[in-house]
Design an enzyme around this catalytic site. Structure first.
Site, short mmCIF file in Angstrom:
data_model
loop_
_atom_site.label_atom_id
_atom_site.label_comp_id
_atom_site.label_asym_id
_atom_site.label_seq_id
_atom_site.Cartn_x
_atom_site.Cartn_y
_atom_site.Cartn_z
N GLY A 258 -1.63 0.56 -11.08
CA GLY A 258 -1.88 1.65 -10.15
C GLY A 258 -1.70 2.95 -10.88
N THR A 259 -1.58 4.04 -10.12
CA THR A 259 -1.41 5.33 -10.77
C THR A 259 -0.07 5.41 -11.51
OG1 THR A 259 -0.67 6.07 -8.64
CG2 THR A 259 -2.88 6.75 -9.29
N PHE A 260 0.90 4.65 -11.03
CA PHE A 260 2.25 4.67 -11.63
C PHE A 260 2.28 4.08 -13.03
CE2 PHE A 260 1.53 0.50 -10.14
CZ PHE A 260 2.19 -0.32 -11.03
N GLY A 261 1.39 3.10 -13.29
CA GLY A 261 1.47 2.35 -14.54
C GLY A 261 1.02 0.93 -14.30
N LYS A 262 1.65 -0.01 -14.97
CA LYS A 262 1.22 -1.41 -14.84
C LYS A 262 2.42 -2.32 -14.64
CE LYS A 262 -3.10 -1.19 -17.33
NZ LYS A 262 -3.22 0.04 -18.08
N LYS B 231 7.70 -3.65 -14.85
CA LYS B 231 6.89 -2.51 -14.39
C LYS B 231 6.97 -1.47 -15.49
CE LYS B 231 6.24 -0.05 -10.02
NZ LYS B 231 6.63 -0.07 -8.60
N ASP C 134 6.42 1.99 2.49
CA ASP C 134 5.15 1.40 2.08
C ASP C 134 5.13 -0.11 2.34
OD1 ASP C 134 2.56 1.48 1.19
OD2 ASP C 134 3.07 1.45 -0.94
N1 LIG Z 1 8.39 -9.17 -9.58
C1 LIG Z 1 7.07 -9.37 -9.44
N2 LIG Z 1 6.57 -10.61 -9.54
C2 LIG Z 1 5.24 -10.83 -9.41
N3 LIG Z 1 4.34 -9.86 -9.17
C3 LIG Z 1 4.77 -8.59 -9.08
C4 LIG Z 1 6.17 -8.27 -9.21
N4 LIG Z 1 6.32 -6.93 -9.06
C5 LIG Z 1 5.08 -6.44 -8.85
N5 LIG Z 1 4.15 -7.42 -8.85
C6 LIG Z 1 2.71 -7.27 -8.65
O1 LIG Z 1 2.31 -6.00 -9.10
C7 LIG Z 1 1.73 -5.25 -8.02
C8 LIG Z 1 2.12 -3.79 -8.17
O2 LIG Z 1 3.53 -3.66 -8.12
P1 LIG Z 1 4.23 -2.52 -7.27
O3 LIG Z 1 3.79 -2.67 -5.85
O4 LIG Z 1 5.69 -2.52 -7.53
O5 LIG Z 1 3.58 -1.23 -7.90
P2 LIG Z 1 2.99 0.02 -7.11
O6 LIG Z 1 2.49 1.06 -7.98
O7 LIG Z 1 3.97 0.52 -6.20
O8 LIG Z 1 1.72 -0.65 -6.46
P3 LIG Z 1 0.86 -0.04 -5.29
O9 LIG Z 1 0.43 1.31 -5.73
O10 LIG Z 1 -0.29 -1.04 -5.20
O11 LIG Z 1 1.74 -0.04 -4.08
C9 LIG Z 1 2.23 -5.90 -6.75
O12 LIG Z 1 1.34 -5.76 -5.66
C10 LIG Z 1 2.37 -7.34 -7.17
O13 LIG Z 1 1.14 -8.02 -7.00
#
Ligand SMILES: Nc1ncnc2c1ncn2[C@@H]1O[C@H](COP(=O)(O)OP(=O)(O)OP(=O)(O)O)[C@@H](O)[C@H]1O
Length: 713
Positions: free
Chosen positions: A271-275, A330, A427
């Protein structure tokens, strides 16, 4: 590009199928069941349910008993054990687990109410963090009679909350908050006076001293990792880890980083935050001891001038990593503003870990955090796909009622826990609820069902409706979470799950999470997003349609009051997209839109979406549910359950009616109604939702039948 490829995720752990399938079903003494129904399928389902119930109680004990052992043992062990039946064939129904700690009894109910078991008053151990004075608590009241058919009952957590109830601040939103809470970054309004927001960090109302004042925990300083990493770079030339121009880590399978410790194995999300990447943690020698630096040694102090020191050290870990353990990392973008944002996520994750080190409340636990090449990296356990992904790949995306209830209960508990810590998730959505176990049982779809599927779903579902064998979930993504008394952005939440007070620009607080949970619950039941919209007017019109009423005048007045006086942190487009659609006299939403001549100008597609595709929520949901139970199941949430049932009896032959099915869905709709209350000051709280009547009912369905079976992933 490899980044765009859908990555097949690995399961977090292998399913111990043999003992689970065998033990849970066959080992439960038949005498446990009050229902001596001769139907072997019903008997088997009930056996499975009772085994689950038993497993839960015992596992709850194990979770608490092991909480004080190694952090890793408790965290992973708690997951491994959760929902698994532990009863040996000859084990007594009175499960005496540990005389020093807990005795739990299961008694038979002698009356002829053959669907009920009676659980006697039980002593419960409350974690030390929650109760510093006594070791045990007894329930002040007896458990309600519980139906045998529901997943999972989680009585332990329920009691824990009862015990802590007198301490936790009520997580409500006051009338005043509607006007005052969303201040600008540093200012809010108190009695029409601008005052500076009192920013207090990481308050946990659960942790209080003898005088009832909050005890704060903070990190002690820990060594920075930067030195370790630069040393590692020199030593290990094979390190592969690249950052693109926008500060994103460039995903490549088999990249190795952090002194050769992590090997990248898959892309989980971006996402925008990273991977978020799946990695193998190669640390073969324990690099850390079990002391969680900065957490194990909390001290009381005023928090006002203290901050969590961002600890990027590998020594800041909750557990000793297993060799070659799969983890999720993350990797935050190497850009200052994302690094800053990650600090809040880190504070939230630390507050969670600090107050629930064994992960009982189903929130993602932070294992480690470090800074690598200017990327903040958050290491957590690896879980399965999200319930959203599971729905997308299912021939029938609707979850069975028993699984909706099991997931709801876990979600509400997690959110109640967060709210007690003063944290608002903001969220909540199916994408942020991960399965602990992706195994499922598949049932072939009929030709008719198959012909109705989209080509994408048809190929993804393999011609099957899938039922999880274990509905245990974890709540993730604390990247948008906020502490209740810190800065609140004007607009939060993913659109579909956004509460009315956010759309209307009123102040928002804990209740916005409850609205989101309501949206998630309905989505699990219907298999479709409740609010598949992208703009404010349609969103508001749909909210009124689903609730069957107009926005209460009080909140519309508040909206005008705030927007006219520019009070607080308002969305820049609030006037243009929200306020202008309300009539100042009648306070009514002007939908559909009309031109000066009074002609409707709202697009036909939008009209259709709201008028034909939506209905009041009780009718809308029941329309979907009737596909499983037949046309007799009509629920009107304005009627009492007795009146509603009497109405059904008067209309239908009693042969087709099923009172238990009716009650289950009646109380589900009742909870939804309370979660979708427009006025956030009146919306049900997470704590109240845990005790809602719905959780005293169960339903016999495919979700129960598939529980604990040896499934596929
Ligand atoms: N501990 C984990 N185990 C498996 N998959 C994970 C885990 N943490 C994150 N993910 C996967 O990575 C995706 C993105 O993680 P996360 O929601 O923390 O990031 P985000 O930037 O907040 O995402 P978004 O912008 O989509 O809300 C999650 O929807 C999930 O599919």
């Amino acid at each position: 590009m490899s980044q765009n490829v859908q990555v097949k995720r690995k399961r977090t752990r292998t399913l111990d199928t043999a003992p689970r399938a065998g033990t849970s079903l066959r080992s439960v003494p038949q005498s446990m069941f009050l229902d001596n129904d001769s139907d072997p399928i019903i008997g088997e389902m009930l056996a499975r349910q009772s085994a689950l119930l038993q497993g839960n109680l015992i596992d709850s004990h194990f979770a608490s008993a092991t909480a004080t052992t190694t952090a890793e043992g408790s965290a992973t062990g708690g997951n491994e054990n959760a929902l698994r039946g532990h009863t040996a064939p000859d084990e007594s129904v009175d499960a005496t687990v540990n005389n020093n700690v807990v005795n739990r009894h299961y008694d038979h109910d002698d009356d002829d109410d053959d669907d009920l078991i009676f659980i006697k008053e039980q002593p419960v151990q409350v974690p030390a963090q929650l109760d510093l004075r006594t070791e045990h608590h007894y329930t002040s009241k007896k458990f309600k009679k519980q139906r045998t058919i529901s997943l999972p009952q989680l009585p332990y957590s329920k009691l824990l909350y009862e015990a802590a109830q007198h301490r936790a601040q009520p997580r409500r939103q006051n009338d005043d908050d509607l006007l005052h809470l969303s201040g600008s970054s540093t200012k809010t309004i108190d009695g029409n006076r601008a005052v500076t927001l009192n920013v207090v960090k990481s308050v946990s109302p659960l942790t209080v001293n003898d005088h009832g004042s909050p005890v704060f925990r903070r990190m002690t300083a820990a060594p920075k990792i930067s030195k370790l990493v630069s040393a590692a770079k020199k030593k290990n030339k094979r390190e592969l880890f690249q950052t693109d121009k926008e500060g994103h880590y460039v995903y490549r399978e088999n990249d190795i980083f952090c002194n050769g410790r992590f090997v990248v194995k898959g892309l989980l999300g971006q996402g925008t935050f990273g991977k978020v990447v799946e990695c193998i943690d190669n640390s073969s020698t324990p690099q850390h001891n079990n002391e969680f630096q900065g957490f194990e040694d909390p001290f009381v102090e005023s928090f006002e001038d203290s901050h969590f020191d961002l600890d990027y050290s590998t020594s800041n870990t909750a557990s000793v990593p297993n060799p070659t353990k799969p983890v999720a990392i993350k990797i935050i973008r190497a850009v200052d503003r994302y690094r800053e944002a990650a600090k809040t996520e880190l504070r939230v994750l630390k507050a969670i870990l600090n107050n629930d080190p064994s992960g009982q409340y189903q929130c993602l636990l932070l294992r480690e955090c470090f800074d690598y090449k200017n990327h903040i990296c958050l290491v957590t356990d690896l879980f399965g796909k999200s319930i959203y992904d599971f729905m997308c790949n299912n021939g029938c995306p609707r979850f069975p009622g028993s699984h909706v209830q099991a997931i709801s209960k876990q979600l509400i508990r997690s959110v109640c826990f967060l709210h007690d810590l003063g944290i608002i998730h903001t969220d909540l959505k199916p994408e942020n609820v991960l399965l602990c176990d992706e195994f499922y049982v598949g049932k072939p779809l009929s030709q008719h069902q198959l012909s109705n599927l989209s080509p994408r779903r048809k190929s993804a579902c393999n011609g099957e409706r899938k039922f999880l064998t274990n509905p245990e979930v974890k709540l993730i993504d604390f990247g948008s979470a906020v502490f209740y008394n810190e800065f609140h952005p004007a607009v939060i939440s993913t659109r579909h799950y956004r509460a009315p007070e956010i759309v209307l620009g009123l102040g928002w607080s804990f209740p916005c999470d409850i609205w989101s949970i309501g949206c998630v619950l309905v989505e699990l039941v219907t298999g479709e997003s409740l609010y598949p919209i992208h703009e404010n007017l349609e969103h508001m019109a749909m909210m009124q349609r689903f609730n069957g009423i107009a926005f209460p005048p009080k909140i519309v007045e508040n909206m005008f009051y705030k927007s006219d006086r520019k009070i607080g942190n308002l969305a820049p487009d609030l006037n243009a997209t929200v306020v202008k659609h309300f009539d100042r006299e009648s306070l009514a939403l002007q939908w559909p839109e009309r031109n000066a001549k009074g002609e409707i100008v709202t697009k036909e597609r939008s009209m259709k979406r709201i008028l034909s595709s939506c209905d009041r929520l009780d009718k809308y949901v029941m329309q979907k549910i009737r596909q499983d139970y037949g046309d007799w199941l009509v629920i009107n949430w304005d009627l009492s359950s007795e009146d509603n049932w009497a109405l059904l009896e008067s209309k239908f032959d009693e042969q087709v009616l099923d009172r238990e099915v009716f009650l289950f869905w009646y109380w589900f709709m009742d909870l939804c109604k309370k979660m979708f209350e427009f006025d956030p000051t009146k919306r049900i709280t997470a704590r109240e939702a845990i005790d809602h009547e719905w959780f005293n009912y169960g339903i016999l369905d495919e979700g129960i039948a598939s529980f604990g079976k040896a499934g596929r992933d």
